[in-house]
Write a protein that holds these residues in place. Structure first.
Motif, PDB file in Angstrom:
ATOM      1  N   GLY A 317      24.332  40.123  31.723  1.00  0.00           N
ATOM      2  CA  GLY A 317      23.366  39.137  31.603  1.00  0.00           C
ATOM      3  C   GLY A 317      23.342  38.410  32.959  1.00  0.00           C
ATOM      4  N   PRO A 318      22.490  37.420  33.122  1.00  0.00           N
ATOM      5  CA  PRO A 318      22.561  36.687  34.254  1.00  0.00           C
ATOM      6  C   PRO A 318      23.846  36.247  34.733  1.00  0.00           C
ATOM      7  N   ILE A 319      23.658  36.348  36.260  1.00  0.00           N
ATOM      8  CA  ILE A 319      24.881  35.912  36.994  1.00  0.00           C
ATOM      9  C   ILE A 319      24.762  34.518  37.342  1.00  0.00           C
ATOM     10  N   ARG A 320      25.772  33.651  37.150  1.00  0.00           N
ATOM     11  CA  ARG A 320      25.823  32.319  37.797  1.00  0.00           C
ATOM     12  C   ARG A 320      26.648  32.177  39.050  1.00  0.00           C
ATOM     13  N   VAL A 321      26.169  31.763  40.013  1.00  0.00           N
ATOM     14  CA  VAL A 321      27.018  31.319  41.122  1.00  0.00           C
ATOM     15  C   VAL A 321      27.342  30.029  41.540  1.00  0.00           C
ATOM     16  N   GLN A 322      28.682  29.709  41.301  1.00  0.00           N
ATOM     17  CA  GLN A 322      29.248  28.469  41.348  1.00  0.00           C
ATOM     18  C   GLN A 322      30.671  28.391  41.811  1.00  0.00           C
ATOM     19  N   HIS A 323      30.697  27.285  42.812  1.00  0.00           N
ATOM     20  CA  HIS A 323      31.920  27.079  43.796  1.00  0.00           C
ATOM     21  C   HIS A 323      32.477  28.140  44.255  1.00  0.00           C
ATOM     22  N   GLY A 324      31.570  29.094  44.996  1.00  0.00           N
ATOM     23  CA  GLY A 324      31.857  30.109  45.696  1.00  0.00           C
ATOM     24  C   GLY A 324      32.248  31.465  44.976  1.00  0.00           C
ATOM     25  N   SER A 325      32.027  31.448  43.614  1.00  0.00           N
ATOM     26  CA  SER A 325      32.058  32.734  43.012  1.00  0.00           C
ATOM     27  C   SER A 325      31.008  33.096  42.084  1.00  0.00           C
ATOM     28  N   ILE A 326      30.907  34.443  41.806  1.00  0.00           N
ATOM     29  CA  ILE A 326      29.851  34.623  40.638  1.00  0.00           C
ATOM     30  C   ILE A 326      30.486  35.023  39.394  1.00  0.00           C
ATOM     31  N   TYR A 327      30.078  34.516  38.441  1.00  0.00           N
ATOM     32  CA  TYR A 327      30.410  34.438  37.062  1.00  0.00           C
ATOM     33  C   TYR A 327      29.435  35.261  36.134  1.00  0.00           C
ATOM     34  N   THR A 328      29.802  36.075  35.342  1.00  0.00           N
ATOM     35  CA  THR A 328      28.709  36.622  34.509  1.00  0.00           C
ATOM     36  C   THR A 328      29.794  37.563  33.391  1.00  0.00           C
ATOM     37  N   TRP A 329      29.123  38.466  32.620  1.00  0.00           N
ATOM     38  CA  TRP A 329      29.954  39.384  31.749  1.00  0.00           C
ATOM     39  C   TRP A 329      29.295  40.688  31.908  1.00  0.00           C
ATOM     40  N   VAL A 330      30.225  41.470  31.652  1.00  0.00           N
ATOM     41  CA  VAL A 330      29.958  43.145  31.547  1.00  0.00           C
ATOM     42  C   VAL A 330      30.425  43.635  30.164  1.00  0.00           C
ATOM     43  N   VAL A 331      29.686  44.636  29.858  1.00  0.00           N
ATOM     44  CA  VAL A 331      29.987  45.490  28.629  1.00  0.00           C
ATOM     45  C   VAL A 331      30.484  46.968  28.940  1.00  0.00           C
ATOM     46  N   ASP A 332      31.412  47.391  28.312  1.00  0.00           N
ATOM     47  CA  ASP A 332      32.129  48.680  28.423  1.00  0.00           C
ATOM     48  C   ASP A 332      31.254  49.868  27.684  1.00  0.00           C
ATOM     49  N   GLU A 333      31.702  51.092  27.678  1.00  0.00           N
ATOM     50  CA  GLU A 333      31.006  51.970  26.761  1.00  0.00           C
ATOM     51  C   GLU A 333      31.287  51.876  25.434  1.00  0.00           C
ATOM     52  N   LEU A 334      32.426  51.153  25.113  1.00  0.00           N
ATOM     53  CA  LEU A 334      32.537  50.976  23.658  1.00  0.00           C
ATOM     54  C   LEU A 334      31.848  49.686  23.254  1.00  0.00           C
ATOM     55  N   GLY A 335      30.944  48.811  23.874  1.00  0.00           N
ATOM     56  CA  GLY A 335      30.408  47.724  23.517  1.00  0.00           C
ATOM     57  C   GLY A 335      31.258  46.577  23.683  1.00  0.00           C
ATOM     58  N   VAL A 336      32.358  46.529  24.270  1.00  0.00           N
ATOM     59  CA  VAL A 336      33.323  45.470  24.448  1.00  0.00           C
ATOM     60  C   VAL A 336      32.946  44.608  25.632  1.00  0.00           C
ATOM     61  N   HIS A 337      32.798  43.091  25.143  1.00  0.00           N
ATOM     62  CA  HIS A 337      32.472  42.335  26.084  1.00  0.00           C
ATOM     63  C   HIS A 337      33.623  41.928  27.094  1.00  0.00           C
ATOM     64  N   TYR A 338      33.254  41.652  28.110  1.00  0.00           N
ATOM     65  CA  TYR A 338      34.387  40.975  29.208  1.00  0.00           C
ATOM     66  C   TYR A 338      33.724  39.964  30.072  1.00  0.00           C
ATOM     67  N   VAL A 339      34.484  38.953  30.437  1.00  0.00           N
ATOM     68  CA  VAL A 339      34.027  37.891  31.398  1.00  0.00           C
ATOM     69  C   VAL A 339      34.433  38.343  32.462  1.00  0.00           C
ATOM     70  N   VAL A 340      33.742  38.073  33.525  1.00  0.00           N
ATOM     71  CA  VAL A 340      34.333  38.617  34.988  1.00  0.00           C
ATOM     72  C   VAL A 340      34.106  37.340  36.143  1.00  0.00           C
ATOM     73  N   ARG A 341      34.723  37.349  37.079  1.00  0.00           N
ATOM     74  CA  ARG A 341      34.573  36.669  38.218  1.00  0.00           C
ATOM     75  C   ARG A 341      34.814  37.296  39.510  1.00  0.00           C
ATOM     76  N   ALA A 342      33.907  36.965  40.325  1.00  0.00           N
ATOM     77  CA  ALA A 342      33.762  37.830  41.653  1.00  0.00           C
ATOM     78  C   ALA A 342      33.737  36.701  42.834  1.00  0.00           C
ATOM     79  N   PRO A 343      34.584  36.479  43.880  1.00  0.00           N
ATOM     80  CA  PRO A 343      34.167  35.901  45.061  1.00  0.00           C
ATOM     81  C   PRO A 343      33.257  36.244  45.853  1.00  0.00           C
ATOM     82  N   LEU A 344      32.426  35.112  46.385  1.00  0.00           N
ATOM     83  CA  LEU A 344      31.352  35.687  47.240  1.00  0.00           C
ATOM     84  C   LEU A 344      31.862  36.461  48.575  1.00  0.00           C
TER      85      LEU A 344
END
Length: 344
Positions: A317-344
Motif C-alpha cells: 500500500g502507500p508508504i507514510r514517512v513520519q518522524h524519520g521512518s517509513i511505515y507501510t505494510w507488506v503481504v507475503d506469498e500466503l496473503g498474510v499482512h505485516y506492518v513494517v517500519r524502515a528508518p530513512l
C-alpha cells in the motif's frame, strides 16, 4: 527494515490482520493500524507490541461501518475515512470521538487519498463530465473527457470550495463475447499526477516526462523540477508481449488485443506517483521494472534534490514517512499482512 509484525495465526488475534488499509505513527513511535476487514483501529507501541483497540465496528460515537484509510494529525487526532457512513471521523488517542464531518466528495477508492493541509482544510479530487460511455461498454475504443477539480472543506467554518485543475481525457476499449462483455487494459496510458501540497497549492507532473511543477491554487507556477532521464520506448516486442498476455487467457480476443496494442503510445511512463511527507518534502516515485525495488527521489519544497530512497521490500500500500521512518505494510506469498517500519 527495523520492525515487522503480524501473524498468520496465533494466540493473540490482535496481531493478525485481515486487510490493512492504513498505518500511521506518532512522534513517540506509537503505531496505529487500520484493519478494514475487522473494521478496527489497533494501537501498538514502538516495538510492535499490541496496546489496545480504539475504534471498532458499529454505528455509535467512535465506531465505524467500514473504512479504507486513516490520517494522524499531530499526536492527538486520528482521522478515519468511513466509507459506509460517508463521513470522516476524528478520535483522540483513547478512541473517543471528537469530530465528524460529511465528505465533500461522495466517492472513494481502494485506499483513502484525502489530504489535510496546514490551514486546517481537507482536500479531495473529483471530476465532472457528461461524456461517460456508460455500461455495458460499446465495443471498440471509447473516448471522453471530464473536468477535474480539487474540492476543499474548511474544518473551522464548514465552508467548501473547489479549484479547477484542468481537463482529464480517458480512453477505454470494450469487447463482447458469447460469455459477456468486458474491458481490455490500455497499457502505459499518459496521465497527469497531482498531489496537494499541505503548505499550499499543488505538485503536478505528467507521467511520461520528468518535469514536476509546484503551483499555487491560482495556477501560477512557483517551482519547476526537471531531470534528463532516458526515454523508455514502447517497442514492437512490447506490443507482441501485450497481445500474447491477453490471448493466453482469452484466445478469441486476438483481433481486439492487436487493435489495443496499435493504440499504445510511443514512450512509456517515467513517473509512478507523488506524495509529500511530514516535513513537507516531495517524494517522486519512478517507474521501475517489474519485480525491481521501488525507487523514490526526494526534493525540498523549493525543488532542491535531497537524495533518493530505494525500498528493500515490496510495499502492499502507500508508504507514510513520519518522524524519520517509513511505515507501510507488506503481504507475503500466503496473503498474510505485516506492518513494517524502515528508518530513512
Amino acid at each position: 527494515m527495523d520492525l515487522k509484525f503480524g501473524s498468520l495465526e496465533g494466540d493473540d488475534l490482535n496481531v493478525t490482520f485481515g486487510d490493512v488499509r492504513g498505518v500511521e505513527a506518532a512522534s513517540d513511535g506509537t503505531i496505529y493500524v487500520l484493519d478494514e476487514q475487522a473494521a478496527e483501529v489497533r494501537v501498538f507501541d514502538s516495538s510492535g507490541e499490541y496496546l489496545r483497540t480504539i475504534v471498532r465496528s458499529g454505528e455509535g460515537p467512535g465506531e465505524i461501518g467500514s473504512a479504507n484509510g486513516i490520517r494522524l494529525s499531530g499526536d492527538t487526532l486520528l482521522w478515519i475515512h468511513d466509507t459506509r457512513q460517508w463521513t470522516i471521523m476524528g478520535v483522540d488517542p483513547t478512541g473517543e470521538e471528537v469530530r465528524r464531518f460529511f465528505k465533500p466528495v461522495m466517492s472513494y477508492g481502494y485506499i483513502w487519498d484525502g489530504v489535510f493541509d496546514d490551514r486546517g482544510r481537507y482536500w479531495r479530487s473529483t471530476t465532472h463530465g457528461d461524456e461517460d460511455p456508460g455500461y455495458p461498454p460499446p465495443p471498440g475504443l471509447s473516448l471522453w473527457s471530464e473536468r477535474r477539480y480539487y474540492k476543499s472543506y474548511e474544518l473551522s467554518t464548514g465552508a467548501t470550495d473547489s479549484v479547477y485543475v484542468g481537463e482529464s481525457r480517458f480512453r477505454s476499449y470494450g469487447y463482447t463475447t458469447p460469455a459477456g462483455w468486458g474491458f481490455l487494459p490500455l497499457p502505459f496510458e499518459a496521465a497527469e499526477l497531482i498531489e496537494v501540497n499541505p503548505s499550499g497549492g499543488f505538485w503536478r507532473a505528467h507521467n511520461a516526462s520528468y518535469r514536476i511543477a509546484r503551483t499555487g491554487e491560482s495556477g501560477d507556477t512557483l517551482v519547476v523540477i526537471e531531470a534528463g532521464l532516458p526515454v523508455q520506448r514502447f517497442t514492437d516486442v512490447d506490443r507482441d508481449a501485450y497481445v500474447e498476455s491477453i490471448v493466453d487467457d482469452q484466445p478469441e480476443l486476438r483481433r481486439e488485443a492487436e487493435e489495443v496494442a496499435a493504440l499504445t503510445p510511443d514512450v512509456k511512463p517515467i513517473l509512478e506517483g507523488l506524495f509529500v511527507d511530514d516535513e513537507g518534502r516531495l517524494w517522486v516515485e519512478r517507474v521501475t521494472p517489474r519485480g525491481a525495488p521501488t525507487l523514490y527521489d526526494r526534493y525540498s519544497e523549493d525543488g532542491d534534490y535531497l537524495g533518493s530512497v530505494r525500498l528493500a521490500f515490496r510495499a502492499a500500500g502507500p508508504i507514510r514517512v513520519q518522524h524519520g521512518s517509513i511505515y507501510t505494510w507488506v503481504v507475503d506469498e500466503l496473503g498474510v499482512h505485516y506492518v513494517v517500519r524502515a528508518p530513512l
